[in-house]
Design a protein around this motif. Structure first.
Motif, PDB file in Angstrom:
ATOM      1  N   PRO A  40       1.019  -1.348   3.958  1.00  0.00           N
ATOM      2  CA  PRO A  40       1.014  -2.721   4.303  1.00  0.00           C
ATOM      3  C   PRO A  40      -0.168  -3.286   4.987  1.00  0.00           C
ATOM      4  O   PRO A  40      -0.571  -4.299   4.439  1.00  0.00           O
ATOM      5  CB  PRO A  40       2.192  -2.616   5.126  1.00  0.00           C
ATOM      6  N   GLU A  41      -0.934  -2.455   5.820  1.00  0.00           N
ATOM      7  CA  GLU A  41      -2.043  -2.741   6.259  1.00  0.00           C
ATOM      8  C   GLU A  41      -3.195  -3.184   5.166  1.00  0.00           C
ATOM      9  O   GLU A  41      -4.118  -4.320   5.407  1.00  0.00           O
ATOM     10  CB  GLU A  41      -2.539  -1.837   7.196  1.00  0.00           C
ATOM     11  N   ARG A  43      -2.544  -3.924   2.051  1.00  0.00           N
ATOM     12  CA  ARG A  43      -2.343  -5.333   1.233  1.00  0.00           C
ATOM     13  C   ARG A  43      -2.369  -6.668   2.118  1.00  0.00           C
ATOM     14  O   ARG A  43      -2.837  -7.505   1.690  1.00  0.00           O
ATOM     15  CB  ARG A  43      -0.557  -4.901   0.981  1.00  0.00           C
ATOM     16  N   SER A  44      -2.080  -6.487   3.384  1.00  0.00           N
ATOM     17  CA  SER A  44      -2.150  -7.641   3.974  1.00  0.00           C
ATOM     18  C   SER A  44      -3.660  -8.054   4.414  1.00  0.00           C
ATOM     19  O   SER A  44      -3.948  -9.175   4.645  1.00  0.00           O
ATOM     20  CB  SER A  44      -1.384  -7.405   5.619  1.00  0.00           C
ATOM     21  N   ASP A  47      -5.508 -10.797   2.347  1.00  0.00           N
ATOM     22  CA  ASP A  47      -5.669 -12.107   2.919  1.00  0.00           C
ATOM     23  C   ASP A  47      -6.441 -12.671   4.189  1.00  0.00           C
ATOM     24  O   ASP A  47      -6.393 -13.818   4.632  1.00  0.00           O
ATOM     25  CB  ASP A  47      -4.066 -12.499   3.262  1.00  0.00           C
ATOM     26  N   SER A  48      -7.038 -11.472   4.631  1.00  0.00           N
ATOM     27  CA  SER A  48      -7.914 -11.787   6.142  1.00  0.00           C
ATOM     28  C   SER A  48      -9.043 -12.378   5.845  1.00  0.00           C
ATOM     29  O   SER A  48      -9.503 -12.451   4.456  1.00  0.00           O
ATOM     30  CB  SER A  48      -7.887 -10.457   6.697  1.00  0.00           C
ATOM     31  N   SER A 126       0.903  -7.667  -4.273  1.00  0.00           N
ATOM     32  CA  SER A 126       1.260  -8.370  -3.440  1.00  0.00           C
ATOM     33  C   SER A 126       2.847  -8.578  -3.162  1.00  0.00           C
ATOM     34  O   SER A 126       3.420  -7.689  -3.999  1.00  0.00           O
ATOM     35  CB  SER A 126       0.915  -9.983  -3.428  1.00  0.00           C
ATOM     36  N   ASP A 127       3.183  -9.178  -2.247  1.00  0.00           N
ATOM     37  CA  ASP A 127       4.583  -9.194  -1.858  1.00  0.00           C
ATOM     38  C   ASP A 127       5.426  -9.585  -2.991  1.00  0.00           C
ATOM     39  O   ASP A 127       6.657  -9.024  -3.364  1.00  0.00           O
ATOM     40  CB  ASP A 127       5.102  -9.825  -0.769  1.00  0.00           C
TER      41      ASP A 127
END
Length: 513
Positions: A40-41, A43-44, A47-48, A126-127
Protein backbone atom coordinates in the motif's frame (compact mmCIF):
# COMPACT_ATOMS: atom_id res chain seq x y z
CA UNK A 1 34.33 -46.40 -15.69
CA UNK A 2 32.92 -44.71 -12.60
CA UNK A 3 34.73 -41.45 -13.38
CA UNK A 4 33.57 -41.53 -17.00
CA UNK A 5 29.96 -42.06 -16.00
CA UNK A 6 30.29 -39.28 -13.41
CA UNK A 7 31.66 -36.86 -16.03
CA UNK A 8 28.80 -37.63 -18.40
CA UNK A 9 26.29 -37.19 -15.59
CA UNK A 10 27.95 -33.88 -14.63
CA UNK A 11 27.60 -32.47 -18.16
CA UNK A 12 23.96 -33.49 -18.30
CA UNK A 13 23.38 -32.04 -14.82
CA UNK A 14 25.10 -28.78 -15.80
CA UNK A 15 22.85 -28.22 -18.78
CA UNK A 16 19.74 -29.15 -16.83
CA UNK A 17 20.87 -27.00 -13.90
CA UNK A 18 21.40 -23.88 -16.05
CA UNK A 19 17.93 -24.16 -17.52
CA UNK A 20 16.40 -24.75 -14.12
CA UNK A 21 18.33 -21.88 -12.48
CA UNK A 22 17.21 -19.44 -15.17
CA UNK A 23 13.60 -20.50 -14.70
CA UNK A 24 13.76 -20.30 -10.89
CA UNK A 25 15.55 -16.93 -11.00
CA UNK A 26 12.82 -15.49 -13.23
CA UNK A 27 10.10 -16.84 -10.94
CA UNK A 28 11.93 -15.36 -7.92
CA UNK A 29 12.26 -11.95 -9.57
CA UNK A 30 8.57 -11.91 -10.53
CA UNK A 31 7.52 -12.91 -6.99
CA UNK A 32 9.55 -10.02 -5.50
CA UNK A 33 8.05 -7.63 -8.06
CA UNK A 34 4.54 -8.72 -7.16
CA UNK A 35 5.27 -8.21 -3.47
CA UNK A 36 6.54 -4.64 -4.09
CA UNK A 37 3.61 -3.80 -6.39
CA UNK A 38 1.13 -4.96 -3.75
CA UNK A 39 2.51 -2.74 -0.94
CA UNK A 40 0.00 0.00 0.00
CA UNK A 41 2.86 2.42 0.76
CA UNK A 42 4.15 2.07 -2.79
CA UNK A 43 0.76 2.46 -4.39
CA UNK A 44 -0.18 5.52 -2.31
CA UNK A 45 3.20 7.13 -2.97
CA UNK A 46 2.29 7.54 -6.62
CA UNK A 47 -0.18 10.31 -5.58
CA UNK A 48 2.32 12.13 -3.35
CA UNK A 49 4.32 15.22 -4.27
CA UNK A 50 7.64 13.31 -4.22
CA UNK A 51 7.01 9.56 -4.95
CA UNK A 52 10.74 8.79 -5.16
CA UNK A 53 11.37 9.95 -1.61
CA UNK A 54 8.89 7.35 -0.32
CA UNK A 55 9.50 4.48 -2.77
CA UNK A 56 13.37 4.55 -2.97
CA UNK A 57 13.99 3.53 0.69
CA UNK A 58 11.33 0.79 0.49
CA UNK A 59 12.73 -0.62 -2.75
CA UNK A 60 16.32 -0.64 -1.49
CA UNK A 61 15.33 -2.38 1.73
CA UNK A 62 13.49 -5.09 -0.24
CA UNK A 63 16.43 -5.45 -2.68
CA UNK A 64 18.93 -5.98 0.08
CA UNK A 65 16.67 -8.27 2.03
CA UNK A 66 15.69 -10.43 -0.96
CA UNK A 67 19.12 -10.66 -2.57
CA UNK A 68 17.94 -9.07 -5.82
CA UNK A 69 20.38 -6.95 -7.82
CA UNK A 70 17.85 -4.19 -8.48
CA UNK A 71 14.29 -3.23 -7.64
CA UNK A 72 13.05 -0.50 -9.96
CA UNK A 73 9.66 1.19 -9.61
CA UNK A 74 8.47 3.46 -12.45
CA UNK A 75 5.30 5.36 -13.32
CA UNK A 76 3.18 5.07 -16.43
CA UNK A 77 5.52 7.46 -18.25
CA UNK A 78 8.43 4.99 -17.50
CA UNK A 79 10.14 7.46 -15.11
CA UNK A 80 12.05 5.70 -12.34
CA UNK A 81 11.09 6.22 -8.68
CA UNK A 82 13.77 3.81 -7.41
CA UNK A 83 17.10 2.39 -8.56
CA UNK A 84 20.26 1.01 -6.84
CA UNK A 85 22.11 3.93 -8.42
CA UNK A 86 20.40 7.03 -6.97
CA UNK A 87 21.54 9.08 -9.95
CA UNK A 88 19.32 6.97 -12.19
CA UNK A 89 16.20 7.91 -10.12
CA UNK A 90 14.04 10.32 -12.10
CA UNK A 91 15.36 9.07 -15.43
CA UNK A 92 13.49 7.05 -17.99
CA UNK A 93 13.71 3.24 -18.07
CA UNK A 94 16.50 1.80 -20.27
CA UNK A 95 14.24 -0.97 -21.52
CA UNK A 96 10.71 -0.43 -22.81
CA UNK A 97 7.86 -1.35 -20.48
CA UNK A 98 5.79 -2.50 -23.41
CA UNK A 99 3.05 -4.94 -22.52
CA UNK A 100 3.56 -4.49 -18.76
CA UNK A 101 1.85 -1.07 -18.85
CA UNK A 102 -0.99 -2.79 -20.68
CA UNK A 103 -1.55 -5.02 -17.66
CA UNK A 104 0.55 -8.11 -18.54
CA UNK A 105 3.48 -9.57 -16.57
CA UNK A 106 6.92 -10.32 -18.06
CA UNK A 107 9.67 -12.82 -17.17
CA UNK A 108 12.83 -12.97 -19.28
CA UNK A 109 16.40 -11.88 -19.84
CA UNK A 110 17.21 -8.28 -20.81
CA UNK A 111 20.26 -6.04 -20.81
CA UNK A 112 19.95 -2.82 -18.77
CA UNK A 113 22.21 -0.23 -17.16
CA UNK A 114 23.65 -2.85 -14.74
CA UNK A 115 24.17 -5.51 -17.40
CA UNK A 116 22.42 -8.71 -18.55
CA UNK A 117 19.88 -9.90 -16.02
CA UNK A 118 16.94 -12.20 -15.49
CA UNK A 119 13.93 -9.96 -14.84
CA UNK A 120 10.42 -10.19 -13.57
CA UNK A 121 8.04 -7.28 -14.29
CA UNK A 122 4.52 -6.68 -13.03
CA UNK A 123 2.13 -3.66 -13.29
CA UNK A 124 1.24 -1.42 -10.32
CA UNK A 125 -2.48 -0.79 -10.11
CA UNK A 126 -4.54 1.86 -8.34
CA UNK A 127 -7.48 1.06 -6.12
CA UNK A 128 -9.78 1.16 -9.13
CA UNK A 129 -7.53 -1.30 -11.05
CA UNK A 130 -5.96 1.12 -13.47
CA UNK A 131 -2.27 0.63 -14.33
CA UNK A 132 -0.34 3.53 -12.83
CA UNK A 133 3.20 2.13 -13.09
CA UNK A 134 5.34 -0.98 -12.93
CA UNK A 135 7.87 -2.82 -10.77
CA UNK A 136 10.94 -4.44 -12.36
CA UNK A 137 13.10 -6.80 -10.27
CA UNK A 138 16.28 -8.29 -11.70
CA UNK A 139 19.04 -10.81 -10.88
CA UNK A 140 22.27 -10.31 -12.83
CA UNK A 141 23.29 -13.33 -14.94
CA UNK A 142 26.82 -13.32 -13.53
CA UNK A 143 25.56 -13.72 -9.99
CA UNK A 144 23.00 -16.30 -11.00
CA UNK A 145 25.64 -18.37 -12.80
CA UNK A 146 28.11 -18.03 -9.93
CA UNK A 147 25.53 -19.32 -7.48
CA UNK A 148 24.57 -22.08 -9.94
CA UNK A 149 28.20 -23.12 -10.33
CA UNK A 150 28.67 -23.26 -6.57
CA UNK A 151 25.55 -25.38 -6.20
CA UNK A 152 26.60 -27.58 -9.12
CA UNK A 153 30.10 -28.10 -7.73
CA UNK A 154 28.65 -29.17 -4.42
CA UNK A 155 26.20 -31.48 -6.19
CA UNK A 156 28.90 -33.01 -8.39
CA UNK A 157 31.17 -33.46 -5.39
CA UNK A 158 28.51 -35.41 -3.55
CA UNK A 159 27.72 -37.30 -6.77
CA UNK A 160 31.37 -38.23 -7.35
CA UNK A 161 31.88 -39.26 -3.76
CA UNK A 162 28.77 -41.43 -3.83
CA UNK A 163 29.67 -42.88 -7.23
CA UNK A 164 33.20 -43.73 -6.15
CA UNK A 165 31.99 -45.38 -2.97
CA UNK A 166 29.24 -47.36 -4.70
CA UNK A 167 31.47 -48.13 -7.71
CA UNK A 168 34.32 -49.28 -5.50
CA UNK A 169 32.00 -51.46 -3.48
CA UNK A 170 30.48 -52.94 -6.65
CA UNK A 171 33.92 -53.51 -8.17
CA UNK A 172 35.06 -55.27 -5.01
CA UNK A 173 32.02 -57.56 -5.06
CA UNK A 174 32.48 -58.32 -8.77
CA UNK A 175 36.21 -58.96 -8.29
CA UNK A 176 35.48 -61.28 -5.39
CA UNK A 177 32.98 -63.25 -7.45
CA UNK A 178 35.32 -63.41 -10.45
CA UNK A 179 38.21 -64.59 -8.28
CA UNK A 180 36.01 -67.31 -6.80
CA UNK A 181 34.90 -68.45 -10.26
CA UNK A 182 38.43 -68.33 -11.71
CA UNK A 183 40.06 -69.95 -8.67
CA UNK A 184 41.95 -66.69 -7.91
CA UNK A 185 43.67 -66.72 -11.32
CA UNK A 186 44.42 -63.40 -12.96
CA UNK A 187 43.90 -62.66 -16.67
CA UNK A 188 47.45 -63.61 -17.67
CA UNK A 189 47.27 -66.90 -15.78
CA UNK A 190 43.93 -67.73 -17.38
CA UNK A 191 45.35 -66.96 -20.85
CA UNK A 192 48.42 -69.11 -20.20
CA UNK A 193 46.22 -71.92 -18.86
CA UNK A 194 44.03 -71.78 -21.97
CA UNK A 195 47.07 -71.92 -24.27
CA UNK A 196 48.44 -74.84 -22.25
CA UNK A 197 45.13 -76.67 -22.48
CA UNK A 198 44.93 -76.14 -26.26
CA UNK A 199 48.48 -77.43 -26.66
CA UNK A 200 47.68 -80.55 -24.62
CA UNK A 201 44.47 -81.25 -26.55
CA UNK A 202 46.27 -80.86 -29.88
CA UNK A 203 48.98 -83.32 -28.84
CA UNK A 204 46.59 -85.99 -27.55
CA UNK A 205 46.34 -88.87 -30.01
CA UNK A 206 42.76 -89.64 -29.04
CA UNK A 207 39.86 -87.49 -30.16
CA UNK A 208 38.26 -85.45 -27.36
CA UNK A 209 34.73 -83.97 -27.56
CA UNK A 210 32.91 -82.19 -24.73
CA UNK A 211 29.23 -81.19 -24.85
CA UNK A 212 26.93 -79.30 -22.51
CA UNK A 213 23.62 -80.75 -21.26
CA UNK A 214 21.84 -79.33 -24.33
CA UNK A 215 24.19 -81.14 -26.71
CA UNK A 216 26.22 -78.13 -27.86
CA UNK A 217 29.93 -78.69 -28.45
CA UNK A 218 32.03 -76.89 -25.84
CA UNK A 219 35.42 -78.41 -26.66
CA UNK A 220 36.89 -80.42 -29.50
CA UNK A 221 40.48 -81.20 -30.47
CA UNK A 222 42.04 -81.70 -33.90
CA UNK A 223 41.90 -85.50 -33.76
CA UNK A 224 38.17 -85.48 -32.97
CA UNK A 225 37.54 -83.12 -35.87
CA UNK A 226 39.42 -85.51 -38.14
CA UNK A 227 37.67 -88.66 -36.93
CA UNK A 228 34.18 -87.13 -37.08
CA UNK A 229 34.84 -84.85 -40.10
CA UNK A 230 33.74 -81.81 -38.10
CA UNK A 231 34.32 -78.36 -39.67
CA UNK A 232 36.41 -75.61 -38.12
CA UNK A 233 34.38 -73.35 -35.85
CA UNK A 234 32.07 -76.18 -34.77
CA UNK A 235 32.34 -75.20 -31.08
CA UNK A 236 28.98 -73.91 -29.89
CA UNK A 237 26.95 -75.82 -32.49
CA UNK A 238 24.70 -78.82 -31.65
CA UNK A 239 26.51 -82.14 -32.08
CA UNK A 240 23.58 -83.53 -34.11
CA UNK A 241 23.74 -80.73 -36.72
CA UNK A 242 26.63 -82.21 -38.75
CA UNK A 243 24.95 -85.31 -40.17
CA UNK A 244 26.82 -87.74 -37.91
CA UNK A 245 25.71 -91.35 -37.61
CA UNK A 246 23.07 -91.81 -34.92
CA UNK A 247 25.34 -94.26 -33.07
CA UNK A 248 28.00 -91.54 -32.77
CA UNK A 249 25.50 -88.96 -31.51
CA UNK A 250 24.09 -91.49 -29.03
CA UNK A 251 27.57 -92.34 -27.73
CA UNK A 252 28.29 -88.65 -27.13
CA UNK A 253 24.90 -87.63 -25.71
CA UNK A 254 24.04 -90.72 -23.66
CA UNK A 255 24.37 -89.52 -20.04
CA UNK A 256 25.46 -92.96 -18.77
CA UNK A 257 29.15 -93.77 -18.39
CA UNK A 258 30.42 -96.29 -20.93
CA UNK A 259 33.84 -97.78 -21.58
CA UNK A 260 35.28 -99.06 -24.88
CA UNK A 261 32.01 -98.77 -26.76
CA UNK A 262 32.53 -99.56 -30.49
CA UNK A 263 31.07 -96.89 -32.76
CA UNK A 264 31.16 -97.20 -36.53
CA UNK A 265 31.33 -94.20 -38.88
CA UNK A 266 31.55 -94.07 -42.65
CA UNK A 267 35.33 -93.77 -42.35
CA UNK A 268 36.43 -95.93 -39.45
CA UNK A 269 35.52 -98.00 -36.43
CA UNK A 270 35.94 -95.91 -33.26
CA UNK A 271 36.13 -96.88 -29.60
CA UNK A 272 34.27 -94.37 -27.41
CA UNK A 273 34.62 -93.73 -23.68
CA UNK A 274 32.28 -91.24 -22.00
CA UNK A 275 32.31 -89.54 -18.61
CA UNK A 276 29.83 -87.07 -17.16
CA UNK A 277 31.20 -83.63 -16.26
CA UNK A 278 30.08 -82.59 -12.77
CA UNK A 279 31.09 -79.19 -11.33
CA UNK A 280 30.18 -78.30 -7.73
CA UNK A 281 27.58 -81.04 -7.70
CA UNK A 282 25.88 -79.91 -10.93
CA UNK A 283 26.00 -81.89 -14.15
CA UNK A 284 27.51 -79.71 -16.89
CA UNK A 285 27.48 -82.16 -19.79
CA UNK A 286 29.88 -84.93 -20.78
CA UNK A 287 33.29 -85.57 -22.29
CA UNK A 288 33.95 -88.35 -24.77
CA UNK A 289 37.27 -89.75 -25.94
CA UNK A 290 37.41 -91.43 -29.35
CA UNK A 291 40.12 -93.88 -30.43
CA UNK A 292 40.56 -95.03 -33.99
CA UNK A 293 40.48 -98.83 -34.10
CA UNK A 294 41.88 -98.99 -37.64
CA UNK A 295 45.40 -99.68 -36.39
CA UNK A 296 44.13 -102.40 -34.06
CA UNK A 297 42.21 -103.99 -36.91
CA UNK A 298 45.32 -103.93 -39.08
CA UNK A 299 47.31 -105.64 -36.32
CA UNK A 300 44.53 -108.17 -35.93
CA UNK A 301 44.60 -108.89 -39.66
CA UNK A 302 48.35 -109.39 -39.52
CA UNK A 303 47.95 -111.64 -36.48
CA UNK A 304 45.28 -113.66 -38.25
CA UNK A 305 47.53 -114.04 -41.30
CA UNK A 306 50.43 -115.12 -39.11
CA UNK A 307 48.29 -117.69 -37.32
CA UNK A 308 47.00 -119.04 -40.64
CA UNK A 309 50.54 -119.39 -41.93
CA UNK A 310 51.59 -121.09 -38.68
CA UNK A 311 48.69 -123.55 -38.88
CA UNK A 312 49.51 -124.28 -42.50
CA UNK A 313 53.19 -124.92 -41.76
CA UNK A 314 52.25 -127.08 -38.80
CA UNK A 315 49.86 -129.12 -40.98
CA UNK A 316 52.46 -129.48 -43.70
CA UNK A 317 55.08 -130.48 -41.14
CA UNK A 318 52.70 -133.06 -39.71
CA UNK A 319 51.89 -134.41 -43.17
CA UNK A 320 55.57 -134.45 -44.14
CA UNK A 321 56.46 -136.26 -40.89
CA UNK A 322 53.87 -138.97 -41.55
CA UNK A 323 55.16 -139.49 -45.06
CA UNK A 324 58.78 -139.64 -43.87
CA UNK A 325 57.79 -142.27 -41.30
CA UNK A 326 56.03 -144.24 -44.02
CA UNK A 327 59.08 -144.08 -46.28
CA UNK A 328 61.33 -145.08 -43.36
CA UNK A 329 59.12 -148.08 -42.60
CA UNK A 330 59.13 -149.24 -46.21
CA UNK A 331 62.92 -148.95 -46.33
CA UNK A 332 63.22 -150.95 -43.10
CA UNK A 333 61.09 -153.69 -44.66
CA UNK A 334 63.23 -153.66 -47.80
CA UNK A 335 60.26 -152.71 -50.00
CA UNK A 336 62.29 -150.52 -52.31
CA UNK A 337 59.86 -150.68 -55.19
CA UNK A 338 57.04 -149.53 -52.86
CA UNK A 339 59.20 -146.63 -51.72
CA UNK A 340 59.70 -145.44 -55.27
CA UNK A 341 56.00 -145.80 -56.04
CA UNK A 342 55.00 -143.94 -52.85
CA UNK A 343 57.39 -141.03 -53.54
CA UNK A 344 56.12 -140.77 -57.12
CA UNK A 345 52.51 -140.75 -55.87
CA UNK A 346 53.18 -137.95 -53.33
CA UNK A 347 54.95 -135.78 -55.87
CA UNK A 348 52.24 -136.36 -58.46
CA UNK A 349 49.55 -135.38 -55.92
CA UNK A 350 51.13 -132.00 -55.26
CA UNK A 351 51.78 -131.47 -58.97
CA UNK A 352 48.13 -132.24 -59.76
CA UNK A 353 46.93 -129.68 -57.22
CA UNK A 354 49.30 -127.01 -58.56
CA UNK A 355 48.34 -127.80 -62.14
CA UNK A 356 44.66 -127.63 -61.33
CA UNK A 357 44.98 -124.23 -59.68
CA UNK A 358 47.44 -122.94 -62.25
CA UNK A 359 44.89 -123.50 -65.00
CA UNK A 360 42.16 -121.60 -63.17
CA UNK A 361 43.71 -119.20 -60.66
CA UNK A 362 46.33 -117.01 -62.34
CA UNK A 363 47.07 -114.90 -59.29
CA UNK A 364 49.90 -116.77 -57.48
CA UNK A 365 49.08 -115.30 -54.07
CA UNK A 366 45.48 -116.48 -54.15
CA UNK A 367 46.53 -119.88 -55.53
CA UNK A 368 49.13 -120.24 -52.76
CA UNK A 369 46.49 -119.58 -50.09
CA UNK A 370 44.17 -122.20 -51.57
CA UNK A 371 47.01 -124.75 -51.62
CA UNK A 372 47.90 -123.94 -47.99
CA UNK A 373 44.27 -124.11 -46.86
CA UNK A 374 43.81 -127.40 -48.76
CA UNK A 375 46.71 -128.90 -46.81
CA UNK A 376 45.22 -127.65 -43.52
CA UNK A 377 41.80 -129.01 -44.52
CA UNK A 378 43.24 -132.41 -45.35
CA UNK A 379 44.71 -132.67 -41.85
CA UNK A 380 41.23 -132.07 -40.43
CA UNK A 381 39.67 -134.60 -42.80
CA UNK A 382 37.92 -131.82 -44.71
CA UNK A 383 37.62 -131.87 -48.48
CA UNK A 384 38.43 -128.37 -49.76
CA UNK A 385 37.52 -128.21 -53.41
CA UNK A 386 37.53 -125.52 -56.07
CA UNK A 387 34.50 -125.14 -58.29
CA UNK A 388 35.54 -126.13 -61.85
CA UNK A 389 33.94 -122.97 -63.28
CA UNK A 390 36.34 -120.84 -61.21
CA UNK A 391 38.76 -118.48 -62.93
CA UNK A 392 40.75 -115.54 -61.65
CA UNK A 393 43.21 -113.24 -63.47
CA UNK A 394 46.32 -111.62 -62.04
CA UNK A 395 45.32 -108.99 -59.42
CA UNK A 396 47.02 -105.90 -58.11
CA UNK A 397 48.64 -106.03 -54.69
CA UNK A 398 45.76 -104.18 -53.02
CA UNK A 399 43.12 -106.26 -54.77
CA UNK A 400 44.83 -109.52 -53.84
CA UNK A 401 45.33 -108.33 -50.23
CA UNK A 402 41.62 -107.59 -49.74
CA UNK A 403 40.58 -110.85 -51.41
CA UNK A 404 42.97 -112.85 -49.21
CA UNK A 405 41.57 -111.22 -46.03
CA UNK A 406 37.99 -112.04 -47.03
CA UNK A 407 38.64 -115.55 -48.33
CA UNK A 408 40.98 -116.48 -45.45
CA UNK A 409 38.41 -115.50 -42.80
CA UNK A 410 35.57 -117.30 -44.60
CA UNK A 411 37.61 -120.51 -44.97
CA UNK A 412 38.75 -120.41 -41.30
CA UNK A 413 35.14 -120.01 -40.18
CA UNK A 414 34.07 -122.88 -42.45
CA UNK A 415 36.80 -125.18 -41.09
CA UNK A 416 35.76 -124.31 -37.53
CA UNK A 417 32.10 -125.04 -38.28
CA UNK A 418 32.90 -128.63 -39.41
CA UNK A 419 33.61 -130.83 -36.37
CA UNK A 420 35.19 -133.98 -37.86
CA UNK A 421 34.72 -134.44 -41.57
CA UNK A 422 32.95 -132.60 -44.31
CA UNK A 423 33.53 -130.44 -47.34
CA UNK A 424 34.11 -126.82 -48.23
CA UNK A 425 33.68 -125.49 -51.73
CA UNK A 426 35.15 -122.30 -53.13
CA UNK A 427 34.04 -120.58 -56.35
CA UNK A 428 35.98 -117.63 -57.79
CA UNK A 429 34.74 -115.85 -60.93
CA UNK A 430 35.11 -112.43 -62.48
CA UNK A 431 32.24 -110.61 -64.15
CA UNK A 432 33.24 -107.36 -65.74
CA UNK A 433 35.32 -105.61 -63.09
CA UNK A 434 33.86 -107.44 -60.07
CA UNK A 435 35.30 -110.54 -58.41
CA UNK A 436 32.58 -112.89 -57.16
CA UNK A 437 33.63 -115.24 -54.35
CA UNK A 438 31.30 -117.95 -53.04
CA UNK A 439 32.21 -120.15 -50.06
CA UNK A 440 29.95 -123.05 -48.99
CA UNK A 441 30.47 -125.62 -46.26
CA UNK A 442 28.73 -128.71 -44.89
CA UNK A 443 28.64 -127.39 -41.34
CA UNK A 444 25.51 -127.12 -39.18
CA UNK A 445 24.64 -123.68 -40.61
CA UNK A 446 23.85 -120.36 -38.96
CA UNK A 447 20.91 -120.00 -36.59
CA UNK A 448 18.22 -117.64 -37.85
CA UNK A 449 18.55 -115.60 -34.66
CA UNK A 450 22.22 -114.98 -35.47
CA UNK A 451 21.84 -113.93 -39.11
CA UNK A 452 21.76 -110.22 -38.22
CA UNK A 453 24.62 -110.46 -35.72
CA UNK A 454 27.33 -112.42 -37.51
CA UNK A 455 29.00 -109.34 -39.06
CA UNK A 456 29.10 -107.34 -35.81
CA UNK A 457 32.38 -106.85 -33.96
CA UNK A 458 32.74 -109.22 -31.00
CA UNK A 459 30.22 -111.83 -32.25
CA UNK A 460 31.60 -115.36 -32.33
CA UNK A 461 30.43 -118.94 -31.93
CA UNK A 462 33.86 -119.91 -30.55
CA UNK A 463 33.79 -120.30 -26.81
CA UNK A 464 36.79 -119.43 -24.62
CA UNK A 465 40.32 -118.94 -25.83
CA UNK A 466 41.53 -115.76 -27.45
CA UNK A 467 38.82 -115.37 -30.06
CA UNK A 468 37.95 -111.72 -30.76
CA UNK A 469 34.91 -112.17 -32.99
CA UNK A 470 36.50 -109.96 -35.67
CA UNK A 471 36.78 -112.33 -38.66
CA UNK A 472 33.55 -111.54 -40.49
CA UNK A 473 33.69 -107.91 -39.35
CA UNK A 474 37.15 -107.57 -40.92
CA UNK A 475 35.94 -109.28 -44.06
CA UNK A 476 32.99 -106.92 -44.38
CA UNK A 477 35.22 -103.93 -43.79
CA UNK A 478 37.64 -105.06 -46.52
CA UNK A 479 34.69 -105.37 -48.92
CA UNK A 480 33.16 -102.04 -47.99
CA UNK A 481 36.50 -100.24 -48.31
CA UNK A 482 36.50 -101.26 -51.98
CA UNK A 483 32.79 -100.55 -52.49
CA UNK A 484 31.81 -104.21 -52.42
CA UNK A 485 29.64 -106.41 -50.22
CA UNK A 486 29.53 -109.68 -48.31
CA UNK A 487 26.26 -111.47 -47.59
CA UNK A 488 25.01 -114.70 -46.11
CA UNK A 489 22.90 -116.03 -48.99
CA UNK A 490 22.19 -119.49 -47.62
CA UNK A 491 22.08 -121.33 -44.30
CA UNK A 492 21.79 -124.99 -45.41
CA UNK A 493 24.49 -125.32 -46.56
CA UNK A 494 26.05 -122.18 -45.17
CA UNK A 495 26.82 -119.99 -48.19
CA UNK A 496 28.58 -116.63 -48.22
CA UNK A 497 28.74 -114.54 -51.37
CA UNK A 498 31.27 -111.73 -51.82
CA UNK A 499 31.32 -109.02 -54.48
CA UNK A 500 34.68 -107.26 -54.64
CA UNK A 501 35.07 -104.53 -57.32
CA UNK A 502 38.46 -104.31 -59.03
CA UNK A 503 40.35 -101.14 -59.80
CA UNK A 504 40.10 -101.86 -63.50
CA UNK A 505 38.20 -104.08 -65.90
CA UNK A 506 39.91 -107.49 -65.97
CA UNK A 507 39.94 -109.99 -68.80
CA UNK A 508 39.56 -113.56 -67.59
CA UNK A 509 42.26 -115.84 -68.98
CA UNK A 510 42.56 -119.59 -68.63
CA UNK A 511 45.65 -121.72 -68.77
CA UNK A 512 49.16 -121.50 -67.39
CA UNK A 513 51.18 -118.36 -67.95
Amino acid sequence: MVLLLTAIASVVALRANRSQVDRLSGEKALAIARSVAALPEVRSAFDSDDPAAVIQPIAEAIRIGSGADFVVVANAQEIRYSHPDREKVGQKLSTPAGAVLLGREFVGTERGTLGLSVRGKTPVRSDDGAVIGLVSVGLLIEGVQARARADLIATISYLCAGAVVLGGLGAALVARRVRRQTYSLDAESIGALLEHREAILSSVKEGVVAVDPAGHITLVNDEARRLLALPDGCVGAPIDSFGLDQNVVSAIMNPAHHVDRPVRTDRALLIANRRTITIRGTERGGIVTLRDRTELDQLTEQLAGTRAATDTLRAQAHEFSNKIHTIGGLLALGAYDEVAHFVDQVGRSHFDIAAELGGLILDRRVAAMIVAKKTLAAERNIDLRLDPVSSLPELSEDEAGDLLVVMGNLLDNAFHAIDHSGWVEVALTVTGDVVRLKVMDSGPGVARTDVEEIFHEGWSTKLGGDHFGLGLALARRACQSRGGSIDLVGTEPTTFEVLLPLERTTVVARGLT
